[in-house]
Design an enzyme around this catalytic site. Structure first.
Site, PDB file in Angstrom:
ATOM      1  N   HIS A 185     -66.327 -36.779  56.874  1.00 19.24           N
ATOM      2  CA  HIS A 185     -65.413 -37.802  56.340  1.00 19.24           C
ATOM      3  C   HIS A 185     -64.003 -37.431  56.793  1.00 19.24           C
ATOM      4  CE1 HIS A 185     -63.968 -40.922  53.822  1.00 19.24           C
ATOM      5  NE2 HIS A 185     -64.213 -40.446  52.623  1.00 19.24           N
ATOM      6  N   HIS A 207     -69.183 -44.322  63.386  1.00 16.96           N
ATOM      7  CA  HIS A 207     -68.804 -44.778  62.042  1.00 16.96           C
ATOM      8  C   HIS A 207     -69.977 -45.504  61.419  1.00 16.96           C
ATOM      9  CE1 HIS A 207     -66.530 -46.621  58.809  1.00 16.96           C
ATOM     10  NE2 HIS A 207     -65.629 -45.694  59.046  1.00 16.96           N
ATOM     11  N   ASP A 266     -60.105 -40.890  62.975  1.00 17.55           N
ATOM     12  CA  ASP A 266     -59.779 -39.464  63.011  1.00 17.55           C
ATOM     13  C   ASP A 266     -59.635 -38.908  64.428  1.00 17.55           C
ATOM     14  OD1 ASP A 266     -59.739 -38.971  60.243  1.00 17.55           O
ATOM     15  OD2 ASP A 266     -61.915 -39.022  60.181  1.00 17.55           O
TER      16      ASP A 266
END
Ligand code: CMC
Length: 427
Positions: free
Chosen positions: A267, A306, A362
């Site tokens: 995450h 994702h 990210d």
């Protein structure tokens, strides 16, 4: 117009059932009427990791993962990131509408008057080891705020909820900055109420000897990154906040559960893992070999893939633009070259293309945070600061939803059937 229902035929009994379809869903509890006998518990749905289960109705964030669309309260993320400030975005998520000029000024002032923390917070921060991970400190410190504000237990009182929401948003940057300074052995810098939200946070992290020359381009870049992280519907940490909050614990404890979930490398911890991966790769020549290793099942390409986006993450697109502006100020991050090569190869490679694996939020954010002067293990704290308004908005929505109860999934028991206890001397 066909009936908005689903007909289910149970081949065990030959019986048929009709269940309503609302908003493209059936209710899992409607399956419970499907039984083979009177004492049968009834049919359940089995959905490990909630791959196809909606756990709530929500009016906060909309995502279309196939088309790469993200909207806060209906507004496209591209427009929010271009025009709004972070507190303005927080207001939108929390209140459902964009604030007027007066509402925004009042909200900013309210937050400004709650930025200080009890001096005992400073004392317990000092108890952490010098090399404590910032996310471990953050989840402990935010959870501990519940002991400073026992009135936060009054979750049924809208006024109390409002106050805790302001406290959380106002004190979070102060605590996050204390953590930054603790890791570096620097004295804590207290909030300055003449600065705006982002300016104050940056000052509390980087000020030395009363001095810090703010760079407006970098501050706006940080603000945009926080806006891009502000909410993302039912992700792992938000689900943790809702799940823990459903026990009616105070919001500081519920948010600290969200921080714990965000800490994980699958995450929010992925931004930290991306930088470690780029370090491990070392140089552009090593990229093809690294990709081959990933394809052979040795590790993952961090910052890629994702659960919901099966096309380019819209936040990653915006972050790339922010990166250009930041690197103009700070000079190129040498790892950018490796990241761009990874992306180039991955976007052409059958393994990644067939699995619809694209860069996520990210992938580039860590490179920017590093260029701004934040250490790798601090990146996820910045993600948490951004996600905070979303967590609170989702917590409030959950509490106000008459259909929600304490979160308590079912299980399929696969352990031994009943057996006789064996005393220790006979084992
Ligand atoms: N690198 C290589 N292969 C991958 C990756 C990756 N990053 N992500 C997924 N796959 C493969 C996976 O091995 C599987 O292949 P196969 O079908 O052959 O078994 C397939 O793609 C589907 O993966 P999954 O694990 O079933 O997908 P998921 O929806 O459960 O996981 C994810 C989503 C984000 C956890 C995963 O893509 C991942 O681990 N990515 C790396 C970590 C990361 O960047 N996380 C940040 C997510 S975005 C922001 C946030 O939430 O914080």
């Amino acid at each position: 117009m066909p009936d908005e229902t689903l007909t289910i035929r149970d081949n065990r009994t030959g019986r048929e059932y009709e269940v309503p379809i609302v908003d493209g869903t059936i209710r899992a509890s409607d399956l419970r009427q499907i039984k083979v006998s009177q004492d049968d518990f009834g049919l359940m749905s089995y959905d490990p990791a909630f791959l196809n289960t909606a756990s709530c109705r929500s009016a906060i964030t909309f995502i279309d993962g196939d088309r790469g669309i993200l909207r806060y309260r209906g507004y496209p993320i591209e427009q929010v990131a271009e025009h709004a400030g972070f507190l303005e975005t927080a207001y939108l998520l929390l209140e459902g509408e964009l604030p007027t000029r007066e509402q925004l000024a009042a909200w900013e002032e309210e937050v400004r008057t709650h930025t200080y923390v009890h001096t005992n917070v400073v004392k317990f921060m000092e108890g952490f080891r010098h090399d404590a991970h910032p996310m471990g400190m953050l989840l402990g410190a935010i959870g501990a705020l519940s002991t400073f504000y026992p009135d936060a237990k009054n979750i049924a009182d809208p006024e109390s909820r409002r106050l805790q929401r302001v406290r959380l948003i106002a004190k979070f940057p102060t605590i996050a900055a204390f953590i930054f300074r603790h890791s570096r052995g620097l004295p804590y810098v207290f909030p300055r109420n003449d600065l705006d939200y982002i300016g104050n946070f940056v000052n509390m992290t980087f000020e030395i000897g009363g001095r810090h020359e703010p760079n407006p381009v970098l501050q706006r870049a940080l603000e945009i990154l926080l806006i891009l992280h502000a909410d993302h519907e039912q992700n792992c940490s938000t689900n943790a906040v809702r799940g823990v909050g459903s026990s009616h614990v105070d919001p500081f404890s519920a948010v600290s559960a969200g921080i714990a979930a965000l800490y994980g490398p699958l995450h929010g911890g992925a931004n930290e893992a991306v930088l470690r991966m780029l370090d491990e790769i070392g140089s552009v020549e090593n990229v093809p070999r690294f990709i081959e290793q990933v394809k052979a099942g040795h590790g993952r390409l961090m910052g890629f893939g994702h659960r919901v986006y099966k096309s380019y993450d819209p936040r990653a697109k915006l972050i790339k633009q922010v990166a250009d502006r930041v690197f103009e100020q700070t000079g190129l991050n040498p790892k950018l070259e490796i990241a761009l090569e990874l992306e180039r190869i991955a976007l052409e490679d059958e393994y990644f293309v067939s699995r619809k694996l694209y860069p996520n939020v990210d992938f580039y954010s860590g490179l920017i945070y590093q260029a701004m002067g934040y250490p790798t293990d601090y990146f996820t704290v910045l993600f948490a600061l951004g996600r905070l308004p979303g967590w609170i908005a989702q917590w409030e929505e959950m509490l106000g939803d008459p259909e929600q109860k304490i979160a308590r999934p079912r299980q399929v028991y696969v352990g031994p059937a009943e057996r006789e206890f064996v005393p220790i001397e006979r084992r």
